[in-house]
Design a protein around this motif. Sequence first.
Motif, short mmCIF file in Angstrom:
data_model
loop_
_atom_site.label_atom_id
_atom_site.label_comp_id
_atom_site.label_asym_id
_atom_site.label_seq_id
_atom_site.Cartn_x
_atom_site.Cartn_y
_atom_site.Cartn_z
N GLN A 5 0.84 -1.19 0.00
CA GLN A 5 0.00 0.00 0.00
C GLN A 5 0.88 1.24 0.00
O GLN A 5 1.83 1.37 0.77
N GLY A 6 0.56 2.18 -0.88
CA GLY A 6 1.34 3.39 -1.00
C GLY A 6 2.47 3.28 -2.01
O GLY A 6 3.19 4.25 -2.24
N THR A 7 2.63 2.10 -2.61
CA THR A 7 3.68 1.88 -3.60
C THR A 7 3.03 1.66 -4.97
O THR A 7 2.10 0.87 -5.11
N ARG A 8 3.51 2.39 -5.96
CA ARG A 8 2.97 2.25 -7.31
C ARG A 8 4.12 2.21 -8.32
O ARG A 8 4.97 3.09 -8.33
N LEU A 9 4.14 1.16 -9.13
CA LEU A 9 5.18 0.97 -10.14
C LEU A 9 4.54 0.85 -11.51
O LEU A 9 3.39 0.40 -11.65
N SER A 10 5.28 1.19 -12.55
CA SER A 10 4.84 0.98 -13.93
C SER A 10 5.97 0.32 -14.72
O SER A 10 7.15 0.57 -14.44
N ARG A 37 9.45 1.74 -13.49
CA ARG A 37 9.56 3.11 -13.00
C ARG A 37 8.78 3.23 -11.70
O ARG A 37 7.64 2.78 -11.62
N VAL A 38 9.39 3.85 -10.70
CA VAL A 38 8.75 4.05 -9.40
C VAL A 38 7.89 5.31 -9.49
O VAL A 38 8.41 6.44 -9.56
N GLU A 39 6.58 5.14 -9.51
CA GLU A 39 5.67 6.27 -9.59
C GLU A 39 5.36 6.85 -8.21
O GLU A 39 5.16 8.06 -8.06
N PRO A 50 13.69 1.66 -1.95
CA PRO A 50 14.05 2.73 -1.00
C PRO A 50 13.08 3.90 -1.09
O PRO A 50 12.40 4.11 -2.10
N SER A 51 13.01 4.69 -0.03
CA SER A 51 12.05 5.79 0.06
C SER A 51 12.35 6.92 -0.91
O SER A 51 11.46 7.70 -1.25
N ASP A 52 13.59 7.05 -1.37
CA ASP A 52 13.95 8.14 -2.29
C ASP A 52 13.95 7.69 -3.75
O ASP A 52 14.56 8.33 -4.61
N ALA A 53 13.27 6.57 -4.07
CA ALA A 53 13.33 6.02 -5.42
C ALA A 53 12.25 6.57 -6.34
O ALA A 53 12.19 6.20 -7.51
N GLU A 54 11.38 7.43 -5.84
CA GLU A 54 10.28 7.94 -6.66
C GLU A 54 10.82 8.64 -7.92
O GLU A 54 11.71 9.49 -7.85
N GLY A 55 10.27 8.26 -9.08
CA GLY A 55 10.70 8.82 -10.36
C GLY A 55 11.91 8.14 -10.95
O GLY A 55 12.29 8.45 -12.10
N LYS A 56 12.50 7.23 -10.22
CA LYS A 56 13.69 6.54 -10.71
C LYS A 56 13.32 5.20 -11.34
O LYS A 56 12.19 4.73 -11.23
#
Length: 572
Positions: free
Chosen positions: A51-56, A68-70, A111-117
């Motif tokens: 929950q709270g994690t979204r990937l594409s 990609r970590v959305e 990791p928590s800083d992976a958004e957009g990576k």
Amino acid sequence: MASNNYVTRDQEVEIPKLPAGWHVAAETEGTVLWSRDVPLGPAGGITWTQQGTRLSEVSRDDTKVVLRVEEVPTGGGRAALSRLPWPGYSVDGAQFTQRPIGGYLLGLAIPSDAEGKLITISFEPPGWRVGIALWATAVAGMLIWSVATVVRDADQVPRPHGRSNALSGTSLWLLTLPKLRHVRRLWTELRVGDRWAKALVVAAYIFVSLVGVTTSSIGIADLRQDTTSPLGWQFGPSQSIRSDEIHANSAIALSIIATGDAPSVSPLAARADMVHRYPTNGVFEQLVFFDGQMLRLGAFVPHEMLFAAHWWLPTLFLFLAFPSWFKLLGLSPRYGWLAAGLVAFSPANAWWSMLPVAMTAYTAAGCALMIAAFRAFEQMRRVRGSFFAVTAGILIAGMPSSYAPWAILLGAPLLIASTLFVLSRKAPLKFRLQSVGIAGVTAVVFGLGTLWENRAGLAAMTDTVYPGGRRSMAEAQPFGQVFDAPHLWQLLRSVPNGINSSELSTSFTVLFVVAALLFVVSWRGGGWAERIPELTLAGWAALWLAWMTLPLGEWSRSLPMFNMIPPTGFHR
């Protein structure tokens, strides 16, 4: 869930109605194939996220998937892929979870800083690069050893009468340099012998086996989960012209490879060892069906490599046996290469999924070894001659396997010609009888033993309407159908699925005329005894040409073996 679903027609089971989102893709008398209107994507992608994690998914190929970590929560997130955590996976941009998610799925700790990576998951079998290096080293060593052997033996090769080792009519003065004397010897070997060609055949067999290349049609659409995308690489569309291969031969081979044991067949079916050349619990068939025995190595050899090695094994035997057989008969091995090429590239061989090669190659190898045994006995090499003769007998014992009528039709003339050739030599009688006798006794013992072990399956096949109950008579076929050219070009227009049209599978019967003319103009003297092989093959061909050109009437249905061959199918 699968994209396809087979439903069998059974009076005792009610077939449900076609659900929404599905359509009928294929229909036969026994089965109905349902396919999804929108096929599901292939396995291996994201199957669960915390929950709270979204990937594409960004991209995917056979060995790698890029995500990609959305969105990711403050404390980091987790996700699971529809993959098993086999050794060999690596990840960039995240870490694998310490334990598989759900106990068996490959997990990602994001990791928590992976958004957009981007996160890249790759797979490479452990030791793959080392294995490739070792394979390349082995192939290079084999080629170097082959060339070294040719160069070493070149001094023993007799020069053609009246010719020098130089390249006549050329100005390649480099070949006259002392430092390149080995090149001159190699060129002499290339001109006189055919070891280089056999080395290339073996190298080609090793290559196609290692890369898993075949001409099988097991990739046809109705055998795939995703009907629009084959597994692995495929060149050109699959041709579903021979259901015998994709629903029987290859299916049985894959079953043995997967289980390492007898194939998984219907419990109502009788043993089919003789037809498909695989051993179960018989003693004699363990050696006679050696090619089926190799399929049991699936636990140690990659399945695609093993399937390809089994697929091309008869072709390897064909191209090694025919040139040797012609050479042992005192003829040029070039005729053997021509004969092997005509069999391998015959349109009928493509139509029947390599079956003509399989029904010819092992018998040809056995005949060549029987003649080689005679030569060895003649040179007082008894151990070598006995080994050759016994091996020849085992190979010949398998002649009635596969489709017996065609196997006997193709193998019998080779065996008769080889036997008559050995017996007609002017060597001492004991040498002739040793080679023919040992090979013959071995073939009879192993052949009858294999037939006895498979008596139940043979009895079941004999009781069938086809092929067991079919009896044909000699009938005159149209001239154009006997001597026409193959019509396989029609496959470019449509797929003749479910038919067995002879005009598509015709081979070059017209070459009988060419062979007869060559036989007359190439008469080399020496008496009829020296032409026994050619006369035997010519007589056998004339006999079967008469079967398809003379209307002998109903009485011909009672002729053993002949009545098993329909005249309309001989020229295939």
